[in-house]
Design an enzyme around this catalytic site. Sequence first.
Site, short mmCIF file in Angstrom:
data_model
loop_
_atom_site.label_atom_id
_atom_site.label_comp_id
_atom_site.label_asym_id
_atom_site.label_seq_id
_atom_site.Cartn_x
_atom_site.Cartn_y
_atom_site.Cartn_z
N GLN A 158 -45.40 7.93 1.12
CA GLN A 158 -46.06 7.09 2.13
C GLN A 158 -47.41 6.58 1.61
OE1 GLN A 158 -47.91 8.46 5.80
NE2 GLN A 158 -46.42 7.26 6.96
N TYR B 85 -54.66 3.61 11.33
CA TYR B 85 -55.25 3.44 9.99
C TYR B 85 -55.35 1.95 9.65
CZ TYR B 85 -54.80 8.40 10.22
OH TYR B 85 -54.93 9.69 10.65
N ALA C 248 -49.01 11.20 4.08
CA ALA C 248 -49.73 9.97 3.74
C ALA C 248 -50.57 10.19 2.49
CB ALA C 248 -50.62 9.58 4.91
N ALA D 270 -49.11 2.71 10.79
CA ALA D 270 -49.20 3.36 12.11
C ALA D 270 -50.50 4.12 12.32
CB ALA D 270 -48.01 4.32 12.27
#
Length: 365
Positions: free
Chosen positions: A102, A183, A60, A180
Site C-alpha cells: 500500500q 491522508y 501503509a 482513504a
Amino acid sequence: MCTSGITVLSDIQLGSYILPNRIVMAPMTRNRAGPGNAPTALNVEYYAQRASAGLIVTEASQISPEGVGYPATPGIYSAEQISGWRQVTEAVHDRGGRIFLQLWHVGRISHPAMLPNGILPVAPSAIKPAGHARTDAGHQDFVTPRALDLAEIPAIVEQYRHGARNAMDAGFDGVEIHGANGYLLDQFLRDGTNHRADAYGGSLENRARLMLEVVAAVCSVWDGHRVGIRLSPLQPYNDMYDSNPEMTFTYMVEQLNPFGLAYLHIAETGKERPGVAGPPFDLKLLRQCRKGLLIVNGEYDLATANAALADGDADMVAFGRLFLANPDLPLRFSRRTQLNTPDPATFYGGNQHGYTDYPFSDTQG
Ligand code: 8OZ
C-alpha cells in the site's frame, strides 16, 4: 438472502492471478518497522504467517520522507526499505501467497517532529486537523500544514510513481494506492480539507485530479490489473468531511473505471455514524458504479462476509482485526474453529507480543 454459492472460501481471478479464497488481509498500521523505516525479520514472520490470505495488502508505506506521519511505519523510498520488503515478499511467495504494497503519503497527518529538518507537513490547504499527531516523542497537537504550491504537485505524483517502481523491485504482486482515511489523496478529494482555487481544488473534477494523476502514474509502472485503490467515503477519522460524499465518491469510482484496476477497496468505517463525515448515502451505490472487482472492509465476520459475497454486494472481503489475531484465518473459517481475540493494547508498536505470537489453530488444544 443468498443468491449464489459463493463464499469467502471460493477462489477468484484478480487480474491475472487466481486467488484460492476471497479473504483479504486488510492493510493495518502496526508500527513495528526497524531503523530507517525498513521492514525487519519480525515483519517478515508476521506477513509469512498470514500468507494463506487470498491477498495480503500491506500496512501503509510511505513513498517519501515527507509522507511520514507516525513512528516506525515502513517506507518504500530507500534501498534499505526495498531490501527489507523483498524478504517479506519472498517469504509470502514461498508459502504460496500474494501480496500488494500500500502506497501512502500522510499529507497533513504529521508533525515537524516526524519530518526531515522539522519542516511543516504538506496538504492541499493550510487547514489544521483537530487532534494530535503520534510522534516519536509522544502525542503532540497537530500543526497547520503548508499548502502545496501548484508547481510542487508534479513531484508528489513522481513520488508515487517511484514508490510503485520500488514496490516492483521489492517483488510485490501489485500495489494499492491509499486514497482513504484522511491522508493526502483523500485530503485533496474531499471538500472539507481542499479549499484550493487552482486546477486541484474547487470543482469536483479538480479535487479528483491529483488522485487520478497518481493512478495514471502508478499504472505507467504496473499494468492496471495489478493496481488497486482504497477509498473511505464515510470515514470521519483524521477530521475529514465532505459536503456531498455521494456525488464525490460516485464520480471518483466512475473516473477510475477506464484504468481497469485490479480492484476497488472500500473502507466502510463511518457508516455506523451517519452524518459525521458528511450526508450519509448507501455505499451499495458504489457497487453499481464500479466496473470490476470490489473489496469491502469494515467489521465483517464469517457470516456477514459470506452474505455480502452471496448477495453480490462485493467480490472479496478484507479483514483487519480478525486477521491480525488469527494468522490462519482462512483455515479457521473453513473449519469454523473458534477465533483468537485481538488485543488492542498491542495493535500499535511494541515487539513480537501481540504481533507474531497469536496461536495457529493447529497449535491449540
Ligand atoms: C491506524 C493508525 C495509524 C495509521 C489508516 C494508515 O487509517 C492508517 C492508520 C491506521 O489508513
